[in-house]
Motif scaffolding. Structure first.
Motif, PDB file in Angstrom:
ATOM      1  N   PHE A  44      -1.209 -65.992  28.421  1.00 55.19           N
ATOM      2  CA  PHE A  44      -0.239 -65.867  27.355  1.00 55.19           C
ATOM      3  C   PHE A  44       0.038 -67.382  26.758  1.00 55.19           C
ATOM      4  O   PHE A  44       0.121 -68.369  27.502  1.00 55.19           O
ATOM      5  N   PHE A  45      -0.302 -67.326  25.165  1.00 58.07           N
ATOM      6  CA  PHE A  45      -0.126 -68.678  24.683  1.00 58.07           C
ATOM      7  C   PHE A  45      -0.089 -68.309  23.296  1.00 58.07           C
ATOM      8  O   PHE A  45      -0.426 -67.397  22.638  1.00 58.07           O
ATOM      9  N   GLY A  46       0.979 -69.325  22.624  1.00 52.19           N
ATOM     10  CA  GLY A  46       0.862 -69.507  21.184  1.00 52.19           C
ATOM     11  C   GLY A  46       2.194 -68.841  20.594  1.00 52.19           C
ATOM     12  O   GLY A  46       2.282 -69.257  19.412  1.00 52.19           O
ATOM     13  N   TRP A 139      -0.767 -61.938  19.935  1.00 53.76           N
ATOM     14  CA  TRP A 139      -2.167 -61.456  20.199  1.00 53.76           C
ATOM     15  C   TRP A 139      -3.230 -62.649  20.084  1.00 53.76           C
ATOM     16  O   TRP A 139      -4.319 -62.486  20.817  1.00 53.76           O
ATOM     17  N   TYR A 140      -3.385 -62.943  19.035  1.00 58.27           N
ATOM     18  CA  TYR A 140      -4.494 -63.806  18.502  1.00 58.27           C
ATOM     19  C   TYR A 140      -4.583 -65.203  19.505  1.00 58.27           C
ATOM     20  O   TYR A 140      -5.705 -65.223  20.129  1.00 58.27           O
ATOM     21  N   PRO A 141      -3.485 -65.938  19.390  1.00 63.09           N
ATOM     22  CA  PRO A 141      -3.856 -66.998  20.276  1.00 63.09           C
ATOM     23  C   PRO A 141      -3.860 -66.920  21.708  1.00 63.09           C
ATOM     24  O   PRO A 141      -4.465 -67.560  22.587  1.00 63.09           O
ATOM     25  N   LYS A 370     -14.840 -63.271  17.033  1.00 64.70           N
ATOM     26  CA  LYS A 370     -15.469 -61.918  17.519  1.00 64.70           C
ATOM     27  C   LYS A 370     -14.534 -61.202  18.505  1.00 64.70           C
ATOM     28  O   LYS A 370     -14.743 -60.703  19.705  1.00 64.70           O
ATOM     29  N   ILE A 371     -13.265 -61.354  18.130  1.00 64.15           N
ATOM     30  CA  ILE A 371     -12.125 -60.597  19.010  1.00 64.15           C
ATOM     31  C   ILE A 371     -11.441 -59.936  17.893  1.00 64.15           C
ATOM     32  O   ILE A 371     -11.237 -60.052  16.783  1.00 64.15           O
ATOM     33  N   ASN A 372     -10.365 -59.012  18.513  1.00 61.96           N
ATOM     34  CA  ASN A 372      -9.435 -58.373  17.852  1.00 61.96           C
ATOM     35  C   ASN A 372      -8.105 -58.005  18.777  1.00 61.96           C
ATOM     36  O   ASN A 372      -8.222 -58.203  19.707  1.00 61.96           O
TER      37      ASN A 372
END
Length: 465
Positions: A44-46, A139-141, A370-372
């Motif tokens: 977990f981060f961001g 979700w992204y970071p 290259k992630i989602n």
């Protein structure tokens, strides 16, 4: 990007104020990853970047006017009274309480990372309204930080078996070269900061600045002078050696410099120019030349370059009996590299008796793009409702498939249970510490993590085997 915070949501959310039961005073929601795992898989981060950048800015009367006009033209209802109440009573700050796990923590799938609830009973719809922005902020970071963590885990065994000074080497094995491959400046910054949780080598100034601005990191990552093809080919093929010599002359005062060496003929550049013609210059400079092969077979080419440099400059054996190139030369591979490529390169080098410390890697799209959201199956869902009598009740859908696990519901706590981190109903917490701690409340940042704290927590994670 300057954005009206009221409109930082999905269109259909604008009509949700008309849809809850009349006695609804609060909605509580969770952000988590779907599924279960037997070991930590998610880092977990961001969230702090979002809290400081977006929630710290109050809405204005002009925002309300704009949002009402846009909603009307767009075909959606608009709760002008609710937003005006937020402006007049709360100074434009969203009346929300957000609880989150400490950033940099690693958890199993299914453990909630964020719990959010409205603090003003007049706007219970606010929890759902913020879902798109809040989920995106998490979700992204978190997915990039998890990707970087997996890279660290993949590289670690090769360092353990073949290298000395493992701790000193580990953090600079992967550089972030991905800013140009992202969809926006903000993506480059968010992903770049997430990469820096695990590594301190980066060419992403947006990532460096986000770590600096939102986590107080004076300098979270280092870079070195490096050429690109234009700065080499500008000299012409007949003067390639002059272009290389210029790099030595200009950057010998730095600890290291990187030179892309495949503009014309990589084998000639490594074996003849670096290996013979300029070898004395390289040795005399006192800096480390990092040769960058930027084309060819992604596995064989960098391995071949290491072998060619070993022939030209010589090697020494480290304490584990593996060959280490002369301190004046190293290699970096960064052409579309993937985690599997890295493992194959390091495995090939190990089989040839070379230490993993001879090579580092630059990553771009595989790290940042290259992630989602489905990479880790992040989701946010409402889990509890408080009525006008102050009573909480669990809410959530019932799965249509009997074998499908029902989504978690209710107000939750997260505790450390021995060596594991698990969630329990908040009503069962008792005297145990809830590590799902308040980080934001009614426009005020409650917990301000430093980048050093995040990094320390991430580094202390017991590595799964």
């Amino acid at each position: 990007m300057t954005l009206n915070a009221i409109l930082n949501t999905d269109s259909y959310k604008l009509g949700h104020y008309l849809q809850y039961p009349a006695d609804t005073h609060a909605i509580s929601a969770l952000i988590t990853t779907r599924g279960n795992s037997f070991r930590p898989e998610v880092m977990f981060f961001g969230l702090q970047m979002f809290l400081k950048e977006y929630l710290s800015k109050p809405i204005t009367a002009a925002d309300i006017d704009e949002a009402e006009e846009v909603a009307g033209l767009h075909g959606q209802p608009f709760d002008r009274a609710g937003w005006t109440h937020i402006l007049n009573v709360h100074g434009g700050y969203l009346p929300l309480r957000i609880e989150a796990l400490p950033e940099g923590i690693a958890i199993r799938r299914g453990v909630p990372v964020v719990q959010v609830v409205n603090t003003d009973p007049q706007v219970p719809w606010l929890t759902s309204h913020i879902e798109p922005a809040l989920l995106r902020a998490v979700w992204y970071p978190s997915t990039v930080a998890t990707t970087a963590w997996r890279l660290r885990l993949a590289i670690q065994p090769y360092l353990d078996r073949t290298a000395d000074d493992i701790d000193g080497l580990q953090r600079n094995r992967i550089s972030d070269f991905g800013a140009r491959g992202t969809s926006s400046l903000e993506q480059a910054a968010l992903g770049g900061a997430a990469h820096l949780v695990h590594f301190d080598s980066s060419d992403s100034l947006p990532g460096i600045l986000h770590a600096r601005r939102y986590y107080g990191a004076r300098m979270a990552g280092k870079s070195i002078p490096a050429s690109e093809h234009s700065t080499i080919t500008a000299w012409g093929q007949s003067r390639e050696a002059d272009a290389f010599a210029n790099m030595i002359d200009r950057f010998s005062k730095f600890a290291a410099y990187s030179v892309v060496s495949d503009s014309y003929d990589l084998n000639n550049a490594v074996a003849e120019i670096w290996g013979k013609q300029l070898q004395t210059n390289v040795r005399a400079s006192g800096a480390t030349l990092i040769v960058r092969p930027d084309s060819g077979d992604p596995i064989e080419t960098p391995v071949q370059v290491v072998a060619q440099l070993a022939y030209a400059y010589g090697t020494r054996l480290n304490s584990k009996g593996f060959k280490v190139l002369d301190a004046n030369v190293r290699v970096i591979q960064s052409d579309g590299i993937s985690l599997q490529d890295i493992q194959m390169i390091l495995g090939r080098l190990e089989g040839m008796g070379f230490s993993a410390e001879n090579i580092s890697f630059g990553m771009g799209s595989a790290l940042l793009h290259k992630i989602n959201r489905d990479t880790l199956s992040f989701t946010m869902r409402a889990s509890a409702l408080k009525d006008d009598k102050g009573a909480w009740r669990d809410i959530g859908r019932r799965p249509t498939n009997p074998q499908e696990k029902a989504p978690m519901s209710g107000r939750l706590a997260v505790i450390t249970d021995g060596t594991d981190i698990v969630n329990i109903p908040l009503t069962e917490l008792g005297n145990r510490e809830n590590i799902l701690q308040p980080v934001w409340e009614n426009g005020r940042l409650v917990r301000d993590w430093t980048f050093d704290e995040v990094r320390k927590r991430a580094a202390e994670v017991v590595l799964p085997r």
